[in-house]
Write a protein that holds these residues in place. Structure first.
Motif, PDB file in Angstrom:
ATOM      1  N   LYS A   3       0.820  -1.202   0.000  1.00 38.28           N
ATOM      2  CA  LYS A   3       0.000   0.000   0.000  1.00 38.28           C
ATOM      3  C   LYS A   3       0.857   1.257   0.000  1.00 38.28           C
ATOM      4  CE  LYS A   3      -3.876   2.150   2.171  1.00 38.28           C
ATOM      5  NZ  LYS A   3      -5.109   1.888   2.827  1.00 38.28           N
ATOM      6  N   HIS A  47      -6.978   6.439  -8.436  1.00 32.93           N
ATOM      7  CA  HIS A  47      -7.289   5.013  -8.553  1.00 32.93           C
ATOM      8  C   HIS A  47      -8.788   4.910  -8.840  1.00 32.93           C
ATOM      9  CE1 HIS A  47      -3.459   3.498  -6.868  1.00 32.93           C
ATOM     10  NE2 HIS A  47      -3.459   4.693  -6.310  1.00 32.93           N
ATOM     11  N   ASP A  49     -10.838   2.451  -8.859  1.00 35.24           N
ATOM     12  CA  ASP A  49     -11.619   1.595  -7.961  1.00 35.24           C
ATOM     13  C   ASP A  49     -11.437   1.946  -6.480  1.00 35.24           C
ATOM     14  OD1 ASP A  49      -9.084   0.702  -7.488  1.00 35.24           O
ATOM     15  OD2 ASP A  49      -9.483  -1.391  -7.986  1.00 35.24           O
ATOM     16  N   ASN A  50     -10.812   3.076  -6.188  1.00 36.78           N
ATOM     17  CA  ASN A  50     -10.557   3.546  -4.812  1.00 36.78           C
ATOM     18  C   ASN A  50      -9.653   2.625  -4.007  1.00 36.78           C
ATOM     19  OD1 ASN A  50     -12.080   5.821  -5.193  1.00 36.78           O
ATOM     20  ND2 ASN A  50     -13.896   5.034  -4.174  1.00 36.78           N
ATOM     21  N   ASP A  51      -9.042   1.640  -4.629  1.00 35.24           N
ATOM     22  CA  ASP A  51      -8.151   0.710  -3.937  1.00 35.24           C
ATOM     23  C   ASP A  51      -6.718   1.190  -4.134  1.00 35.24           C
ATOM     24  OD1 ASP A  51      -6.751  -1.361  -2.814  1.00 35.24           O
ATOM     25  OD2 ASP A  51      -7.461  -2.890  -4.225  1.00 35.24           O
ATOM     26  N   THR A  53      -4.056  -0.002  -3.253  1.00 35.05           N
ATOM     27  CA  THR A  53      -3.082  -1.066  -3.493  1.00 35.05           C
ATOM     28  C   THR A  53      -3.184  -1.623  -4.906  1.00 35.05           C
ATOM     29  OG1 THR A  53      -4.570  -2.787  -2.651  1.00 35.05           O
ATOM     30  CG2 THR A  53      -3.083  -1.729  -1.065  1.00 35.05           C
ATOM     31  N   ASN A  54      -4.185  -1.203  -5.680  1.00 39.43           N
ATOM     32  CA  ASN A  54      -4.370  -1.693  -7.046  1.00 39.43           C
ATOM     33  C   ASN A  54      -3.631  -0.763  -8.006  1.00 39.43           C
ATOM     34  OD1 ASN A  54      -5.173  -2.639  -9.506  1.00 39.43           O
ATOM     35  ND2 ASN A  54      -7.368  -2.424  -9.128  1.00 39.43           N
TER      36      ASN A  54
END
Length: 120
Positions: A3, A47, A49-51, A53-54
């Protein structure tokens, strides 16, 4: 990917996104037309998708702070659809103008550290 990203990793990703999409807010560009010159506002990596870590390339876009704040209020699915639609439109326009697109940037190859976990 973890992250927490180093400044160098974020800078490198920013440069790759800017090469593929242009150094401009994706939403300002599509909604207001072509902007000439460097961005007046600082851009951030968004991001879809609001992730946080993606770090998949199709999930990352450059937007200005004001649009970043507006996007945070949208439901995730609506935000993804909106950013992908803008991204597709930008891709078509860049292809028409013979500017680098995501396909070109990814074809050139990404640095080893930006590859999949299996590569690292």
């Amino acid at each position: 990917m973890p992250k927490i990203q180093t400044t160098a990793q974020r800078r490198r990703r920013y440069e790759i996104i800017a090469r593929a999409e242009g150094e401009q807010c994706l939403i300002c560009y599509i909604e207001n037309g072509r902007r000439v010159g460097p961005p007046r506002r600082r851009l951030v990596i968004e991001h879809a998708d609001n992730d946080e870590t993606n770090w998949n390339w199709d999930n990352l876009h450059l937007v200005c702070y004001s649009h970043n704040a507006r996007l945070k209020g949208l439901p995730v699915h609506e935000k993804i659809v909106k950013l992908h639609a803008y991204g597709d439109q930008l891709e078509r326009e860049r292809k028409r103008e013979n500017l680098p697109t995501w396909a070109d940037v990814l074809k050139e190859g990404l640095p080893y550290e930006d590859g999949s976990p299996e590569m690292r």
